[in-house]
Design an enzyme around this catalytic site. Structure first.
Site, PDB file in Angstrom:
ATOM      1  N   CYS A  39     -16.973   3.658 -20.041  1.00 13.53           N
ATOM      2  CA  CYS A  39     -18.309   3.559 -19.455  1.00 13.53           C
ATOM      3  C   CYS A  39     -19.114   2.406 -20.045  1.00 13.53           C
ATOM      4  CB  CYS A  39     -19.068   4.874 -19.650  1.00 13.53           C
ATOM      5  SG  CYS A  39     -18.283   6.267 -18.805  1.00 13.53           S
ATOM      6  N   CYS A  50     -13.098   3.227 -14.672  1.00  8.07           N
ATOM      7  CA  CYS A  50     -13.488   4.589 -14.296  1.00  8.07           C
ATOM      8  C   CYS A  50     -12.233   5.448 -14.178  1.00  8.07           C
ATOM      9  CB  CYS A  50     -14.274   4.570 -12.993  1.00  8.07           C
ATOM     10  SG  CYS A  50     -15.211   6.092 -12.695  1.00  8.07           S
ATOM     11  N   GLU A  71       0.824  -1.207   0.000  1.00 10.07           N
ATOM     12  CA  GLU A  71       0.000   0.000   0.000  1.00 10.07           C
ATOM     13  C   GLU A  71       0.863   1.265   0.000  1.00 10.07           C
ATOM     14  OE1 GLU A  71      -3.200   0.442  -0.473  1.00 10.07           O
ATOM     15  OE2 GLU A  71      -3.487  -1.712  -0.700  1.00 10.07           O
ATOM     16  N   CYS A 108     -18.741  -0.586 -18.035  1.00 10.41           N
ATOM     17  CA  CYS A 108     -18.938  -0.424 -16.592  1.00 10.41           C
ATOM     18  C   CYS A 108     -20.254  -1.044 -16.124  1.00 10.41           C
ATOM     19  CB  CYS A 108     -18.912   1.060 -16.231  1.00 10.41           C
ATOM     20  SG  CYS A 108     -19.157   1.361 -14.464  1.00 10.41           S
ATOM     21  N   CYS A 163     -25.039   5.390 -12.956  1.00 12.54           N
ATOM     22  CA  CYS A 163     -24.099   6.501 -12.803  1.00 12.54           C
ATOM     23  C   CYS A 163     -24.771   7.840 -13.114  1.00 12.54           C
ATOM     24  CB  CYS A 163     -22.892   6.275 -13.715  1.00 12.54           C
ATOM     25  SG  CYS A 163     -21.628   7.545 -13.552  1.00 12.54           S
TER      26      CYS A 163
END
Length: 360
Positions: free
Chosen positions: A207, A200, A45, A210, A216
């Site tokens: 899109c 995204c 991370e 998606c 959305c």
DNA sequence: AAATCGGGGGT
DNA sequence: ACCCCAGATTT
């Protein structure tokens, strides 16, 4: 304050549908996605904070070979840690990593904390990174809000306003928290980052691929390219200066400016820092131009707006007595108003003279 | 050239 | 508590 009527209108089954999507499309073979110990998750991370996956992989593997667990890291010299980090950039991350490792090993008995609040106390870990570690390594239900998640959420809800701002960020944390499931929260954390990283995306989002296209709000409102709202450009600083209107008889002293910089190569009135007092201005005039000031007074300041700052120029009129042996330089020139009109001058300087002539 | 990014640090 | 930055990459 435009309080949105309902800050949260839940998209039904968001987590479930996201997980279904990521089960098919998500990345599951990255080095840090196996053997998900707190240490391994933490290091990944931190490395991923400002660096792309592709760049991290090699460094991560080498780092893990050198420092296979938190004890080896804690006992290493900082220089060894930095050596393994060399090339990744943002070296403060490596120093914080080392510092936090020592804290966990020497102060916490080697037990990496599991709740977000405690994880956040470690150097280099903020709320989002703490949420990622808590959920991925400890399977605690904890939200994250990194750049990917901010992008997904501001689009899904078509939220206007810079996500770094106080109110918007608060609203986004609320949404992130509401969407975070209790089941498979570790997969959810990975999945929402994958969605932001692969579909995204900031530019050219896919899109059509998606799973949330029909949910959305930004897509429906055709505001995808406007989300997330970009950071408001900080308003330009105002810089002030003295502008020296040095006159003798009917002539004014002009100075050719350096070729680069503002008004490059043009003739202009000599400029001085606003810090100077009248006395210092006169001293400088004598030093630079070998001219003795007879009188000094201020005219009305004028403003000129550049793309990156606003110049507030304070004209100061100085009458001088012309000396025979005045410094002669190529870049200095005495001009009458008539001659001045022929010359290429910066617009604000010309304008200043128009006003000076019409309203003396 | 400008925007971005998560945390740290300064005020 | 709030705002801004360092440092590096991306668009």
């Amino acid at each position: 304050m435009s309080q949105q009527p309902s800050p949260f209108s839940p998209t039904k089954d968001f987590a479930k549908r996201l997980l279904a999507w990521s089960d098919i499309n998500g990345r599951k073979d990255l080095p840090w996605q196996s053997d998900k110990t707190p240490y391994r998750v933490w290091v990944s991370e931190i490395m991923l904070q400002q660096t792309q996956v592709a760049a991290v992989i090699g460094y991560y593997q080498r780092f893990m070979e050198h420092f296979p667990d938190i004890h080896s890291l804690a006992h290493a010299e900082e220089q060894q840690v930095l050596a393994q980090w060399a090339g990744l950039g943002y070296y403060a991350r490596a120093r914080n990593l080392h510092k936090a490792a020592k804290h966990v090993v020497f102060d916490l008995d080697g037990a990496f904390p599991s709740d977000v609040e405690k994880i956040m106390e470690l150097s280099g870990i903020g709320r989002s990174t703490a949420g990622a570690i808590s959920s991925i390594a400890f399977k605690r239900s904890a939200p994250i809000l990194d750049g990917n998640v901010k992008r997904v959420l501001t689009r899904l809800h078509d939220i206007e306003g810079w996500p770094g701002g106080r109110e918007i960020e608060k609203q986004l944390w609320q949404l992130a928290d509401n969407y975070t499931p209790t089941e498979r929260c570790e997969d959810y954390t990975q999945a929402i980052m994958d969605l932001g990283a692969t579909l995204c995306t900031r530019s050219k989002p896919q899109c059509t691929q998606c799973p949330f296209q029909t949910d959305c709000q930004a897509y429906a409102n055709d505001t995808i390219t406007l989300r997330p709202t970009s950071k408001p450009k900080k308003k330009n600083p105002v810089k002030e200066c003295w502008i020296l209107d040095i006159t003798c008889n009917n002539e004014t002293l002009f100075e050719k400016r350096p070729a680069s910089g503002i008004w490059g190569g043009l003739h202009s009135l000599p400029e001085l820092s606003r810090e100077y007092t009248y006395d210092e201005i006169l001293e400088e005039v004598e030093r630079r131009f070998d001219l003795k000031g007879l009188s000094i007074d201020e005219a009305r300041p004028f403003k000129h707006i550049f793309s990156h700052y606003t110049l507030l120029a304070h004209p100061v009129r100085i009458q001088v007595s012309r000396q025979e042996n005045s410094i002669r330089e190529e870049r200095l020139e005495w001009l009458t108003h008539e001659a001045r009109a022929q010359k290429g001058l910066p617009a604000p300087i010309s304008k200043y003279f128009e006003e000076k002539i019409t309203k003396p």
